[in-house]
Write a protein that holds these residues in place. Structure first.
Motif, short mmCIF file in Angstrom:
data_model
loop_
_atom_site.label_atom_id
_atom_site.label_comp_id
_atom_site.label_asym_id
_atom_site.label_seq_id
_atom_site.Cartn_x
_atom_site.Cartn_y
_atom_site.Cartn_z
N VAL B 342 0.83 -1.06 0.07
CA VAL B 342 -0.11 -0.12 -0.07
C VAL B 342 0.73 1.16 -0.06
N GLY B 344 2.33 4.72 1.14
CA GLY B 344 2.10 5.24 2.32
C GLY B 344 2.53 4.65 3.49
N ILE B 345 2.48 3.17 3.40
CA ILE B 345 2.80 2.34 4.37
C ILE B 345 4.22 1.77 4.20
N ILE B 372 1.38 5.97 9.49
CA ILE B 372 1.29 5.65 7.92
C ILE B 372 0.97 7.16 7.57
N ARG B 376 -1.82 9.48 1.39
CA ARG B 376 -1.68 8.61 0.35
C ARG B 376 -2.38 7.40 0.50
N ALA B 377 -2.21 6.68 1.64
CA ALA B 377 -2.81 5.40 1.90
C ALA B 377 -4.29 5.21 2.12
N LYS B 378 -4.93 6.50 2.17
CA LYS B 378 -6.67 6.54 2.41
C LYS B 378 -7.25 5.97 1.39
N ILE B 381 -7.03 1.85 1.04
CA ILE B 381 -7.22 0.72 2.34
C ILE B 381 -8.71 1.13 2.77
#
Ligand code: SF4
Lengths: 256, 422
Positions: B342, B344-345, B372, B376-378, B381
């Motif tokens: 993912v 951003g992680i 994290i 970016r990650a949202k 996930i």
């Protein structure tokens, strides 16, 4: 609210945690004696640094925590951050209250907080393994001043003892005014205190004229530092991020 | 000139000429100290300082000499270049290393050299310095030796006995490029020692497992460097060549060195006003990491459709946007390997997530605290919280939104503070 005042040492803190349990105090603060203000009107318990009591808390924690967890606990203590004693108490309570290991429960704010502080202390320890700069002040005694944010000197000792086992050295924390001395003949570590009256400011703890050879090597190091830099890649922001300005004072390569 | 001035001059010339070798790593070797010895290596490596360009200073990185009989076009020390030359004596290098080390300036020595007389003559001196440091000075700090192409196998063997790390530079990503820019060198002379070291390092390692006091042989392995941006290879070609070096020779590291223009009289090379390709270099390192630590195959990131890395966004994000069908990843159920992919992680956060979720399902707040990069990650996930951002948005829209957050980093603090109240 009850205040447990302790002597500022690690064992003192452990003894204070013992007292909190012994007195079944649920709303407790642990506070360094030195910070005790006369304005506190709540109950104050003066904790005696009792070896037996500290040992029991220490062993209790050791039973429930991994080596890594114990390290986190100690490193967080060395951070000397305000109210860190209360955080450590809460951590100990969380650990003792649970039957299973809680160490990896990063969803728990206390555990996460301790993990983060310990990481910051660890980072500074690593930084000072790098930033200690020895000067040969005569008779092959190598002396270094440091001014860390956290009290990392105790956890620096093993590294320097291993690395410089055949060399006599002193590392002195000018912020906290104490240092350690390693003697290569008997391989012992001793605490050293330099009388405050012999220090003008905290800038120079020992005022000695360096011998010419020492000056040469410092100059060569500065020369090397300058020439290994690639001008067209200059990136001051990154440089300062890695070597924050507050650490420059004792780095010869950062002196003009 | 007195003695001090002379040593100063040598150091300026020979450290300045060595600085283009980007490796300064002192990791990967564990050498303990004894009562009468000096120094140790702990496996982690320490950066004792950072240059003003933000690079780690870990080793005393110098050339023994910048005299050279070769004429590699990209190199400042090439024969045809009209520059000041100098050479250290063996004793001088030993004394500098020991005295810098005793003051905790460095982790050890990184020694390479121009070729004077011939390959063996030069290599012999490099080996002699390492030998003196280990045997006479009882030095247990880090030694990295760069071998001279064409030197004899006996000397390579001795180098491995005293050094922690050995490097043989590949110099350029492909054989054609090497032929064009370094006419005196040939690929064979480079690949042969690489494969010799690979075999010997593996051999000594398995011997050490059986016999505890078997000698060490380059315990930190071998590494190599290639110059990028001097020749026309695409990112895909660069990374494929790197992958080969990792697989065939078990390289510990492949270093990518963005070419810094040093001359304007050679049509084969970028002109002197060309900026060094620092961003490209950065993206290549990111790809290298994805390959080594995040379980990616080069082909997933670079292939015939995408042979160039995106300059604006990192390669992991770029891969994710091309592969939205792999998402969303469920933070509370999916495997560690999936979480690792993912954007951003990082791997620390991924490990913490996998540990923490055993104690209860995680929500946005906790994920943010774990550290994290939510921005970016949202989009990729889902977690315990209801609000989800990973709803079939178009890649271009996600890209746009993420880039917008990059810009806001540079907004004034006032507008940042305003955001807090919204
Ligand atoms: S052999 Fe090495 S030092 Fe000599 S010109 Fe080529 S790259 Fe430069």
């Amino acid at each position: 609210m009850t205040y447990f005042s302790y002597d500022g040492t690690f064992t003192g803190l452990l003894a204070a945690i013992f007292e909190v349990y012994e007195r079944k105090t649920y709303e407790a603060n642990i506070i360094n004696k030195k910070l005790l203000s006369p304005l506190i009107f709540d109950e104050i318990v003066d904790v005696v640094n009792d070896n037996e009591k500290s040992k029991r808390v220490y062993n209790g924690l050791k039973d429930k925590l991994s080596q890594q967890g114990m390290k986190k606990f100690y490193f967080t203590f060395l951070s000397e951050l305000p109210l860190v004693e209360n955080l450590l108490l809460k951590f100990a309570q969380t650990v003792f209250a649970s039957k299973t290991s809680v160490e990896q429960d990063f969803g728990n704010p206390t555990i996460l907080e301790i993990t983060k502080i310990a990481k910051r202390v660890h980072r500074e320890k690593h930084r000072f393994e790098a930033f200690v700069r020895f000067e040969n002040i005569g008779n092959q005694l190598f002396f270094a001043n440091i001014n860390p944010d956290f009290n990392v000197l105790p956890i620096l000792i093993p590294h320097f003892k291993n690395r410089y086992s055949s060399q006599d050295w002193v590392i002195y924390d000018t912020k906290r005014n104490y240092g350690v001395n390693y003697n290569s003949t008997n391989q012992e570590i001793n605490e050293v205190l330099i009388q405050p009256c012999s220090i003008k400011s905290d800038a120079i703890a020992v005022n000695i004229d360096l011998d010419p050879e020492e000056k040469l090597f410092q100059a060569l190091w500065k020369n090397y530092f300058k020439n290994t830099n690639i001008e067209s890649r200059k990136n001051t922001k990154l440089h300062i991020q890695h070597v924050p300005k507050r650490y420059w004072k004792y780095l010869p390569e950062k002196q003009i | 000139m007195n003695n001090h001035d002379r040593i100063h001059e040598k150091l300026s010339i020979l450290s300045s000429a060595a600085k283009y070798d980007v490796s300064c790593s002192s990791s990967g070797s564990k050498r303990s100290n004894d009562k009468n010895g000096l120094g140790n290596t702990t496996g982690m490596g320490i950066c004792h300082s950072y240059t003003e360009d933000g690079r780690c200073v870990s080793l005393l990185k110098i050339l023994l000499t910048n005299y050279c009989i070769f004429d590699c076009a990209y190199c400042v020390s090439r024969k045809s270049n009209d520059i000041k030359r100098a050479a250290f004596t063996v004793e001088e290098v030993v004394s500098l290393t020991i005295n810098f080390y005793k003051r905790n300036y460095i982790e050890g020595l990184f020694l390479s050299s121009g070729i004077f007389k011939d390959a063996d003559y030069t290599m012999e001196r490099l080996v002699l310095i390492a030998k003196k440091l280990r045997l006479e000075q009882r030095f247990n700090g880090y030694i990295h030796l760069k071998t001279i192409p064409g030197a004899s196998q006996e000397l390579m063997f001795e180098a491995g006995l005293y050094a922690d790390r050995i490097s043989v530079n590949i110099e350029l990503p492909t054989e054609i490029s090497l032929k064009s820019l370094a006419p005196d060198k040939n690929f064979k002379d480079i690949l042969k020692p690489m494969s010799y070291f690979n075999k010997s390092i593996l051999g000594y390692k398995s011997e050490k497992k059986l016999i505890k006091n078997a000698p060490k042989f380059a315990p930190a392995g071998q590494s190599t460097q290639m110059i990028i941006g001097a020749t026309p290879e695409t990112d895909k070609e660069v990374m494929l060549s790197a992958q080969k070096l990792y697989h065939q020779y078990n390289m510990k590291r492949v270093y990518y060195s963005g070419y810094i223009p040093i001359r304007d009289n050679d049509a084969r090379l970028p002109s002197i006003n060309t900026a060094p390709p620092l961003l490209r270099e950065h993206r290549l390192y990111q790809t290298d990491w994805l390959m080594r630590f995040y379980g990616f195959d080069v082909n997933e990131i670079l292939n015939n459709q995408h042979d160039t890395l995106d300059a604006d966004i990192d390669p992991k994000l770029s891969w994710a946007l091309r592969n939205l069908h792999e998402f969303p990843v469920d933070i509370n159920h999916d495997s560690y390997e999936k979480i690792l992919r993912v954007p951003g992680i990082g791997f620390r956060s991924a490990q913490q997530i996998v540990s923490a979720r055993k104690f209860g399902k995680l929500d946005w707040e906790q994920l943010k605290k774990i550290g994290i990069a939510i921005n970016r990650a949202k989009y990729f996930i889902i977690c315990r919280s209801d609000n989800s951002f990973a709803k079939d948005a178009l890649p271009s829209v996600i890209r746009h939104k993420i880039l917008a957050t990059y810009q806001s980093k540079f907004k004034s603090t006032i507008s940042n503070q305003l955001e807090l109240f919204l």
